[in-house]
Design a protein around this motif. Structure first.
Motif, PDB file in Angstrom:
ATOM      1  N   GLU A   1      10.010   9.150 -15.693  1.00 15.44           N
ATOM      2  CA  GLU A   1      10.213   9.538 -14.309  1.00 15.44           C
ATOM      3  C   GLU A   1      11.194   8.983 -13.597  1.00 15.44           C
ATOM      4  O   GLU A   1      11.878   9.297 -12.647  1.00 15.44           O
ATOM      5  N   VAL A   2      11.497   7.653 -13.958  1.00 17.44           N
ATOM      6  CA  VAL A   2      12.527   6.510 -13.151  1.00 17.44           C
ATOM      7  C   VAL A   2      13.574   6.305 -13.726  1.00 17.44           C
ATOM      8  O   VAL A   2      14.567   5.866 -13.743  1.00 17.44           O
TER       9      VAL A   2
ATOM     10  N   ARG B   1      -1.141  -1.030 -17.636  1.00 18.83           N
ATOM     11  CA  ARG B   1      -1.181   0.236 -16.846  1.00 18.83           C
ATOM     12  C   ARG B   1      -2.233  -0.077 -15.922  1.00 18.83           C
ATOM     13  O   ARG B   1      -3.165  -0.752 -16.507  1.00 18.83           O
TER      14      ARG B   1
ATOM     15  N   THR C   1       4.823   3.474 -10.443  1.00 19.23           N
ATOM     16  CA  THR C   1       4.746   4.029 -11.983  1.00 19.23           C
ATOM     17  C   THR C   1       3.502   3.994 -12.581  1.00 19.23           C
ATOM     18  O   THR C   1       3.514   4.353 -13.568  1.00 19.23           O
TER      19      THR C   1
ATOM     20  N   ASN D   1       2.412  10.436  -6.219  1.00 20.96           N
ATOM     21  CA  ASN D   1       3.230   9.190  -6.772  1.00 20.96           C
ATOM     22  C   ASN D   1       4.291   8.694  -6.012  1.00 20.96           C
ATOM     23  O   ASN D   1       4.743   7.792  -6.207  1.00 20.96           O
TER      24      ASN D   1
ATOM     25  N   ASP E   1       1.942   1.219 -13.382  1.00 17.65           N
ATOM     26  CA  ASP E   1       1.744  -0.210 -13.814  1.00 17.65           C
ATOM     27  C   ASP E   1       1.306  -0.866 -12.922  1.00 17.65           C
ATOM     28  O   ASP E   1       1.709  -0.586 -11.489  1.00 17.65           O
TER      29      ASP E   1
ATOM     30  N   GLU F   1       6.624  -0.478  -8.134  1.00 17.05           N
ATOM     31  CA  GLU F   1       7.277   0.726  -7.516  1.00 17.05           C
ATOM     32  C   GLU F   1       8.778   0.669  -7.891  1.00 17.05           C
ATOM     33  O   GLU F   1       9.282  -0.165  -7.732  1.00 17.05           O
TER      34      GLU F   1
ATOM     35  N   GLY G   1      11.113   1.018 -18.193  1.00 18.00           N
ATOM     36  CA  GLY G   1      11.350   2.197 -17.286  1.00 18.00           C
ATOM     37  C   GLY G   1      10.374   3.278 -17.710  1.00 18.00           C
ATOM     38  O   GLY G   1       9.167   2.928 -18.416  1.00 18.00           O
ATOM     39  N   GLN G   2      10.304   4.334 -17.489  1.00 15.32           N
ATOM     40  CA  GLN G   2       9.564   5.599 -17.817  1.00 15.32           C
ATOM     41  C   GLN G   2      10.285   6.916 -17.531  1.00 15.32           C
ATOM     42  O   GLN G   2      11.465   6.917 -16.769  1.00 15.32           O
TER      43      GLN G   2
ATOM     44  N   TRP H   1       8.687   5.559  -5.955  1.00 21.22           N
ATOM     45  CA  TRP H   1       7.915   6.003  -7.026  1.00 21.22           C
ATOM     46  C   TRP H   1       6.896   5.016  -7.590  1.00 21.22           C
ATOM     47  O   TRP H   1       7.365   3.784  -8.127  1.00 21.22           O
TER      48      TRP H   1
END
Length: 534
Positions: free
Chosen positions: A336-337, A433, A416, A408, A418, A388, A333-334, A414
């Motif tokens: 943002e998500v 990435r 990512t 994005n 990646d 996404e 994950g990251q 979203w």
């Protein structure tokens, strides 16, 4: 009241960081929280608190912030030396309706100044060490703080132009102020691997939703073993980690010192059953697998997110556990998500796992993931697509950069940043990435996984584009010992496209606040070495 009841309430009403300690104390106020360090803001609190004492300390800090003039809706930038009080101060700000903006202690003064300016004259909460500057670094005193901030607060001590929270010890307690469900509640930042970090806005709703898949993971723990947490106190992941442990009534060990010797002592003393740490920290702890103190013997579950985790690391840690059915759970994950997909690895198979398989969609209520073609052809291993994610847990926006956020976002989805593909069985493979892709290399991360597994003397390996865009392996070894060229050649026979390795001391690797290697900065470093060998 039970933790499960509170959890269901959070799913309906959102996660309010300022209310969480009090809610956890109502579930079980006697649960212990242990630290490996003293709290800067509360130096006399000691290193062992109950959840009830922890909640009272947050309430006390909230009262001090109110007495200092912080009010609902105001942005409070928290940027100070690494310490568990960072999380407590963020919770205290939330408790009075302010919006904590959590900035990593690893950020340099210029970056902090730029982010403070982006927020727009917030209150700054820091400490004297950060103002003066840690050894070898400029402090915030070099910034025009009078023009950038509304006021400067420090947690303790004295400093010109700053007010100390210690002066308001014993201030009258304040009733909690609850932020709207879909408005900004906490702001964290991205890792900054590609430039100035972005400020990620989280709401009570998005924070609460992110607990869903992880709540089920902790359900695997049948005993109330201690949970050891070693992740940045400012990170959005820390909100989830603390929330889950508190609501599950699990004893918590909060770690600030990542030195392997200290970790071995703490784990030997407290015997955690669950360990969550940064991938690079776990990599640094690998050699503890052979430590006679058996620091990982009690661990049932290892968990990590933030970055790729190498199969070698997972295998060594799992084989050092003496618990039946021990597993390593990786979350992809990251900021943002939140958690997007996950996968469990076991001691019998981790050593031969494909490290690029980051997992499957988690149970009902979690994120959806798709891979979108970059060129009209179906995404495959040789032609990866954009990864996404869609679900209600997506961050609300980038603060003061809505256009950048919108670039994005495609409806519910979203992007990512990646690239990867999905197998026939649905496993998501994250290869790189997008900005780190190198011509002629299917996946830099896969090369690193394989070669690290073959050369235990390597402490780090990062493949980056060289001065001629050729794939250059940058290597670090344990104790910076020179690598045997013959062993290197034997280990990379499957990758003839690699250039000759460049060995550097591990301390020279440029890293983000979550210890990710800044690959673009490392590539620039190689260019500079070529142009200026001296």
């Amino acid at each position: 009241m039970k933790g499960s009841t509170v959890y269901r309430s959070i799913q309906q009403r959102g996660l309010h960081l300022g209310l969480l300690p009090q809610m956890a104390a109502a579930v079980n106020g006697a649960t212990p929280i242990t630290l490996d360090h003293d709290l800067d803001a509360l130096p006399h609190a000691g290193r062992r608190l109950t959840v009830a004492q922890f909640a009272d300390a947050v309430d006390d800090l909230a009262a001090r912030l109110w007495a200092a003039g912080v009010r609902p809706g105001e942005h409070l930038v928290v940027h100070k030396s690494a310490n568990a009080d960072i999380w407590m101060l963020g919770a205290a700000a939330s408790r009075i309706g302010a919006i904590p903006v959590m900035l990593s202690p690893a950020l340099d003064a210029a970056t902090v100044g730029a982010l403070i300016e982006r927020v727009g004259r917030p209150t700054l909460l820091t400490d004297t060490r950060t103002l003066q500057g840690p050894q070898g670094r400029q402090g915030l005193d070099r910034l025009p703080l009078a023009g950038l901030t509304r006021r400067v607060l420090i947690v303790a001590g004295d400093h010109p132009g700053a007010q100390s929270l210690a002066a308001w010890a014993g201030a009258p307690r304040v009733r909690p102020v609850i932020r709207p469900l879909d408005e900004a509640a906490v702001i964290t930042h991205t890792s900054g691997t590609t430039g100035l970090p972005k400020l990620v806005v989280h709401t009570p709703r998005t924070q609460g939703i992110r607990l869903v898949p992880q709540w089920r993971l902790l359900a695997l723990m049948r005993r109330k073993d201690p949970v050891a947490i070693h992740i940045p106190f400012v990170h959005s992941r820390m909100v989830a980690a603390m929330s889950l442990a508190l609501l599950k009534e699990l004893p918590i060990l909060l770690l600030n010192d990542s030195d392997p010797h200290s970790i071995a002592e703490q784990f030997a003393a407290h015997r955690p059953g669950f360990v969550e740490a940064l991938p690079n920290s776990l990599m640094d702890w690998e050699d503890l697998a052979a430590d006679p103190r058996r620091p990982f013997a009690s661990v049932k579950i290892f968990s990590s997110t933030f970055d790729a985790i190498h199969p070698r690391t997972m295998s060594r840690l799992l084989n050092s556990s003496e618990r039946p059915g021990a597993l390593f759970f990786q979350i992809y994950g990251q900021s943002e998500v939140g958690p997007a997909v996950g996968r469990a690895y076991f001691r019998t198979s981790a050593h031969k796992a494909n490290g690029r398989c980051v997992g499957w969609a988690m149970p009902l209520g979690a994120a959806r993931v798709r891979v979108v073609s970059r060129d009209g052809r179906p995404p495959t291993q040789d032609n990866p697509g954009f990864i996404e994610v869609a679900w209600a847990g997506l961050a609300k926006t980038y603060f003061a950069e809505q256009d950048r956020y919108a670039a994005n976002r495609n409806g519910a989805w979203w992007r990512t940043g990646d690239v990867g593909y999905r197998t026939r069985l649905g496993c998501l493979h994250m290869l790189d990435r997008e900005v780190d892709m190198i011509e002629g290399i299917t996946s830099s991360l896969e090369v690193e996984d394989v070669v690290l597994g073959r050369l235990p003397e390597l402490s780090e390996l990062v493949v980056v584009p060289g001065p001629g865009d050729e794939p250059v392996p940058v290597i670090c070894t344990t104790d910076d010992t020179p690598l045997d060229p013959a062993r290197w050649r034997a280990a990379v026979t499957d990758f003839p496209q690699l250039a000759a390795p460049v060995q550097i001391p591990q301390a020279e690797l440029p890293r983000t606040a979550t210890l990710k290697v800044q690959r673009l900065a490392l590539a620039d470093h190689l260019h500079q070495r070529r142009n200026d060998p001296a």
